[in-house]
Design a protein around this motif. Structure first.
Motif, PDB file in Angstrom:
ATOM      1  N   GLU A 142       0.843  -1.187   0.000  1.00  0.00           N
ATOM      2  CA  GLU A 142       0.000   0.000   0.000  1.00  0.00           C
ATOM      3  C   GLU A 142       0.881   1.242   0.000  1.00  0.00           C
ATOM      4  OE1 GLU A 142      -3.966   1.703   2.383  1.00  0.00           O
ATOM      5  OE2 GLU A 142      -2.693   0.137   3.276  1.00  0.00           O
ATOM      6  N   VAL A 143       0.397   2.275  -0.657  1.00  0.00           N
ATOM      7  CA  VAL A 143       1.089   3.561  -0.656  1.00  0.00           C
ATOM      8  C   VAL A 143       0.141   4.593  -0.023  1.00  0.00           C
ATOM      9  CG1 VAL A 143       0.348   4.061  -3.026  1.00  0.00           C
ATOM     10  CG2 VAL A 143       2.279   5.306  -2.043  1.00  0.00           C
ATOM     11  N   LEU A 144       0.647   5.330   0.981  1.00  0.00           N
ATOM     12  CA  LEU A 144      -0.174   6.250   1.774  1.00  0.00           C
ATOM     13  C   LEU A 144       0.401   7.660   1.720  1.00  0.00           C
ATOM     14  CD1 LEU A 144      -0.465   3.970   4.941  1.00  0.00           C
ATOM     15  CD2 LEU A 144      -2.198   4.257   3.159  1.00  0.00           C
ATOM     16  N   PRO A 145      -0.453   8.698   1.920  1.00  0.00           N
ATOM     17  CA  PRO A 145       0.091  10.064   1.963  1.00  0.00           C
ATOM     18  C   PRO A 145       0.925  10.265   3.229  1.00  0.00           C
ATOM     19  CG  PRO A 145      -2.244  10.081   2.504  1.00  0.00           C
ATOM     20  CD  PRO A 145      -1.922   8.697   2.046  1.00  0.00           C
ATOM     21  N   ALA A 146       2.059  10.892   3.087  1.00  0.00           N
ATOM     22  CA  ALA A 146       2.923  11.213   4.224  1.00  0.00           C
ATOM     23  C   ALA A 146       3.051  12.723   4.419  1.00  0.00           C
ATOM     24  CB  ALA A 146       4.305  10.595   4.029  1.00  0.00           C
ATOM     25  N   VAL A 167       5.382   4.023   1.914  1.00  0.00           N
ATOM     26  CA  VAL A 167       5.157   2.705   1.332  1.00  0.00           C
ATOM     27  C   VAL A 167       5.213   1.685   2.460  1.00  0.00           C
ATOM     28  CG1 VAL A 167       5.935   1.013  -0.362  1.00  0.00           C
ATOM     29  CG2 VAL A 167       6.214   3.460  -0.822  1.00  0.00           C
ATOM     30  N   VAL A 168       4.195   0.829   2.557  1.00  0.00           N
ATOM     31  CA  VAL A 168       4.127  -0.159   3.631  1.00  0.00           C
ATOM     32  C   VAL A 168       3.787  -1.523   3.054  1.00  0.00           C
ATOM     33  CG1 VAL A 168       3.460   1.535   5.390  1.00  0.00           C
ATOM     34  CG2 VAL A 168       1.685   0.376   4.064  1.00  0.00           C
ATOM     35  N   ASP A 169       4.141  -2.580   3.863  1.00  0.00           N
ATOM     36  CA  ASP A 169       3.739  -3.923   3.475  1.00  0.00           C
ATOM     37  C   ASP A 169       2.334  -4.186   4.010  1.00  0.00           C
ATOM     38  OD1 ASP A 169       3.977  -4.443   6.182  1.00  0.00           O
ATOM     39  OD2 ASP A 169       5.807  -5.620   6.013  1.00  0.00           O
ATOM     40  N   ARG A 170       1.924  -5.456   3.945  1.00  0.00           N
ATOM     41  CA  ARG A 170       0.547  -5.739   4.337  1.00  0.00           C
ATOM     42  C   ARG A 170       0.325  -5.634   5.834  1.00  0.00           C
ATOM     43  NH1 ARG A 170      -0.688 -11.392   5.534  1.00  0.00           N
ATOM     44  NH2 ARG A 170       1.220 -12.640   5.609  1.00  0.00           N
ATOM     45  N   PRO A 174       7.017  -0.083   7.210  1.00  0.00           N
ATOM     46  CA  PRO A 174       7.577   0.711   6.117  1.00  0.00           C
ATOM     47  C   PRO A 174       8.487  -0.144   5.238  1.00  0.00           C
ATOM     48  CG  PRO A 174       8.610   1.292   8.216  1.00  0.00           C
ATOM     49  CD  PRO A 174       7.465   0.394   8.543  1.00  0.00           C
ATOM     50  N   VAL A 175       8.362   0.117   3.930  1.00  0.00           N
ATOM     51  CA  VAL A 175       9.132  -0.646   2.949  1.00  0.00           C
ATOM     52  C   VAL A 175      10.165   0.273   2.322  1.00  0.00           C
ATOM     53  CG1 VAL A 175       9.035  -1.948   0.794  1.00  0.00           C
ATOM     54  CG2 VAL A 175       7.208  -2.182   2.500  1.00  0.00           C
ATOM     55  N   ASP A 199      12.885   5.504   1.565  1.00  0.00           N
ATOM     56  CA  ASP A 199      14.034   5.346   2.453  1.00  0.00           C
ATOM     57  C   ASP A 199      13.727   4.305   3.522  1.00  0.00           C
ATOM     58  OD1 ASP A 199      12.338   6.613   4.248  1.00  0.00           O
ATOM     59  OD2 ASP A 199      13.363   8.555   4.097  1.00  0.00           O
ATOM     60  N   ALA A 200      14.614   4.218   4.517  1.00  0.00           N
ATOM     61  CA  ALA A 200      14.460   3.204   5.550  1.00  0.00           C
ATOM     62  C   ALA A 200      13.157   3.371   6.320  1.00  0.00           C
ATOM     63  CB  ALA A 200      15.657   3.247   6.502  1.00  0.00           C
ATOM     64  N   ARG A 201      12.615   4.559   6.323  1.00  0.00           N
ATOM     65  CA  ARG A 201      11.337   4.787   6.998  1.00  0.00           C
ATOM     66  C   ARG A 201      10.152   4.572   6.067  1.00  0.00           C
ATOM     67  NH1 ARG A 201      11.181  10.517   8.950  1.00  0.00           N
ATOM     68  NH2 ARG A 201      12.194  10.852   6.922  1.00  0.00           N
ATOM     69  N   GLY A 202      10.409   4.136   4.833  1.00  0.00           N
ATOM     70  CA  GLY A 202       9.357   3.897   3.864  1.00  0.00           C
ATOM     71  C   GLY A 202       8.892   5.157   3.154  1.00  0.00           C
TER      72      GLY A 202
END
Length: 784
Positions: A142-146, A167-170, A174-175, A199-202
């Protein structure tokens, strides 16, 4: 010398003892296949070092059970436990084979990124081994607004918060390393880059988003292939602008346009109204300068009351305007103001054209009007039938005027309390009788040099009194019927006094609380005040929501701009006050006093009432315009001595909704007075007549007697009170007057008036008894 042989023998004995102790220890620890040997758990294979959240590890770790000599132990039970919560291992127990080894079939990692641990334990012992695997995020799901998805910005300029996504996994971890594409889809703006890797924080972001060159909606879309997209919008605006929309002075109420003139000498709240072209978090200062006849009086810096200059300022909140109170000395004709928002130029604006008021240069004058002082004569009403007096005095006078000062457009109130109460024998529990008392007070005012004063009787709050107040609704500022009544129940009486005075200023009822005689032109539903009101007393705004105009019957009360403006216009147009004739100014001018007839009465659908005429010395009081009613005096031969038509004054709260009342003083020369035989009232509502008794020669006036008449008497009562009596059958109406002051201190119809002790002290009472046309003066015979 010592013999060394015993030493060697002791060493051999000690060695044998140590071997025996070790054997016993091993036996106590439990044996393996060899029976009684030590068993322990050792790691045999560590398995995978990393895995994916929520997934089994590729290779599970292996443990081995050995005895004290390191030989494998078969048949031992090994337990497996996965940490943290959400992770699992199966089976939970494994029995070792001939090689002493044990491993779980599966080890499923937990759903959070981080270290997972598998704990292996040897059942029946404290021996255990721990294996760690680092759980990594799964594939992007899933891609979410940050960052904010909706914002404003200047056209052609970079927005404050560029787009970014998470960007996150299921499992919402964070991906990192996901490649996101950013594209402008509306508005024509530009991006610093079109691709970004999380980045490392997705987080994947672009460093800058510059809006298009035209005002309107701009949009950027961030897309992660096979996963989804997020839209970001920004409204491109002209550069930020601040403007002073206006300045208003609120002295009790004020319209949004600020077009109600200020009352000279009345304090008020000066409000500078500033707006912004778009949302912001600014808190600018406003500089205000006050001028009088072009000369600067002072300069003040007004801080913002809250953060964020409103786009549409609400005058119902003091926080949305820049405010300063003006004193009575500052609110005078010739006053003007200048205001500048952000005077130090600290805020970056697209234009400063509208940051000054008035625009360009100069000062903005405040329209200031100077109505005359409001002059009120309060008269305590002594209700002899009830044995009660209206409780008003110099000590509580301000309490009765509290709401008049708040709600009426006045700069000063010149009020006094008549030292002698007005005595009436009317029944104050009868609404029609209260209307008659109002008529009697009107006659008192017509007989005195009242000037522009308002006569206001204060009734005692007797049990079952049907109305709190009553007053004439005048048709123009030139009308003389400036009379009202209120009861003395404070603090409510203060509202009633203001309400009844407003009737004298021509105001009808506001439509709230089932009031009769409602104003058909009142502009606000349910009698509301319409716009915010301000009280200098407590520094608070009133309404407009939840407040009602005081000319209705709903609470809480304040004044509407509608009634406030109308009363101000009325008072400015007051011809009696403009004449420069303050109350009592002509009292010492004999030329202004003339002989004549006091005529007063009432008309309504139930009939017409004309009181007997009284011969007095007073100032002429005649209508200034014709009307539907006609008064005339006729001689015995039918000749007309005087005649005039007139309009009467309306009276709300009486028994008859159409009731009107009047009082006039007709100046007549002695010969004219002598020739009057009868007075006639002709009205669309009926007719009435007062005539000389048949037994009196019409040509001869009744002489004014200095001796008591046979049917009058005055009696001092215990406590110092005074009772005055007359023959009501012969004289149905009597006026009681103080010989020293000339004030009418009572009107009675029952044949008896009682004056309480404090009021009776020092009085020189005299009765005026009419014969229908002329008056006999009887100083009552006092008895003890």
């Amino acid at each position: 010398m010592h013999n060394p042989t015993p030493v060697r023998t002791g060493a051999r004995r000690l060695a044998r003892l140590n071997v025996l102790a070790l054997a016993l220890l091993l036996s106590a620890c439990g044996g393996g296949s060899g029976g009684g040997e030590v068993r322990q758990l050792v790691a045999d294979a560590s398995g995978s070092a990393t895995g994916v959240v929520g997934q089994p590890v590729a290779e599970t770790p292996v443990v081995r059970v050995v005895d004290g000599s390191g030989a494998p132990v078969a048949g031992a039970v090994v337990t497996f436990r996965a940490e943290p919560a959400g992770a699992s291992a199966a089976p939970a127990t494994v029995t070792t084979g001939a090689d002493g080894r044990a491993r779980p079939s599966t080890w499923v990692l937990g759903t959070r990124v981080g270290v997972n641990t598998l704990v292996a334990g040897l059942q029946g012992t404290s021996s255990e081994r721990r294996f760690n695997v680092t759980a990594q995020a799964g594939p992007a799901a899933e891609v979410l607004p940050a960052s904010v998805q909706e914002q404003f910005g200047d056209i052609g300029a970079a927005v404050d918060r560029p787009p970014s996504v998470l960007v996150v996994d299921r499992f919402d971890n964070p991906v990192a390393g996901a490649r996101v594409t950013f594209a402008v889809v509306q508005g024509g703006g530009t991006l610093s880059s079109t691709n970004a890797t999380s980045d490392a924080r997705g987080i994947a972001r672009v460093e800058a988003w510059t809006l298009g060159d035209t005002a309107g909606l701009n949009e950027v879309r961030a897309t992660l292939d096979s996963v989804g997209s997020v839209a970001f919008t920004a409204v491109a605006l002209e550069p930020l602008a601040l403007a002073i929309d206006g300045i208003q002075l609120n002295q009790s109420t004020q319209t949004a346009d600020g077009d109600i003139p200020a009352v000279a000498g009345r304090p008020g709240l000066l409000r500078v109204i500033v707006s912004a072209s778009r949302p912001n978090e600014l808190a600018p200062d406003v500089r205000v300068r006050l001028f009088r006849d072009g000369i600067q009086q002072w300069e003040r810096i007004l801080p913002a009351q809250s953060v964020g200059v409103p786009m549409e300022p609400s005058l119902a909140s003091l926080d949305q305007t820049w405010n300063i109170e003006l004193t009575p000395a500052e609110v005078q004709p010739g006053v003007a103001v200048e205001a500048v928002v952000d005077p130090a130029g600290e805020i970056e604006l697209g234009s400063r054209e509208d940051t000054r008021f008035p625009r360009g240069s100069g000062q903005a004058p405040l329209v200031v009007q100077a109505p005359p002082p409001l002059r009120v004569l309060f008269i305590p009403i002594e209700a002899s039938r009830h044995g009660a007096t209206g409780q008003i005095s110099a000590s509580n006078l301000d309490d009765f005027l509290l709401n008049s000062r708040r709600w009426l457009p006045v700069n000063s109130i010149e009020a006094e309390v008549r030292g002698t109460p007005f005595v009436t024998d009317r029944d104050l529990t009868d609404q029609d009788e209260i209307g008659g008392l109002l008529s009697d007070l009107l006659a008192v005012r017509a007989s005195e040099p009242a000037g522009d004063r308002y006569y206001h009787g204060i009734m005692p709050d007797v049990q079952d009194i049907p109305v709190a107040g009553i007053a004439y609704v005048l048709s123009s500022p030139s009308r003389p019927e400036r009379v009202g009544l209120s009861y003395d129940r404070l603090p409510f009486a203060a509202e009633t006094v203001a309400h009844e005075l407003a009737h004298n200023f021509g105001r009808l009822h506001a439509p709230c609380g089932d009031a009769d005689g409602e104003d058909p032109d009142f502009p606000y539903p349910d009698g509301g005040i319409g716009v915010p009101g301000y009280s200098i007393g407590d520094g608070l705004l009133r309404g407009p929501a939840g407040y009602f105009d005081y000319m209705g019957y709903c609470r809480p009360r304040w004044t509407s701009d509608y009634n406030y403006r109308a009363i101000l216009q009325w008072r400015v147009a007051d011809t009696l006050a403009d004449s420069g004739d303050p109350a009592g100014a002509l009292a010492d001018a004999p030329a202004a006093m003339e002989s004549g007839l006091l005529l007063w009465g009432r008309m309504h659908g139930g009939g017409v009432e004309l009181n007997p005429a009284f011969v007095l010395q007073a100032r002429p009081l005649l209508p200034d315009a014709p009307g539907p009613h006609l008064l005339r005096g006729l001689g015995a031969d039918g000749n007309v001595v005087f005649e005039f038509s007139f309009a009467a004054a309306r009276v709300p709260h009486t028994r008859h909704a159409d009731e009107e009342q009047f009082a006039w003083f007709v100046p007549l020369a002695p010969a004219q007075l002598a020739s009057v035989d009868r007075v006639e009232l002709a009205s669309p509502l009926g007719t009435a007549r007062q005539s000389l008794p048949a037994r009196i020669e019409p040509q001869a006036p009744v002489a004014l007697a200095d001796a008591p008449g046979p049917d009058t008497a005055a009696e001092r009562l215990p406590g110092g009170g005074l009772r005055v009596r007359w023959d009501a059958g012969r004289n149905p109406v009597a006026l009681l007057r103080d010989r020293r002051s000339g004030d009418i201190i009572g009107i009675g119809r029952s044949g008896e008036l009682r004056i309480p002790g404090a009021a009776a002290a020092g009085l020189e009472p005299e009765l005026l008894l009419p014969d229908g046309v002329r008056t006999r003066l009887d100083p009552p015979q006092e008895t003890r």
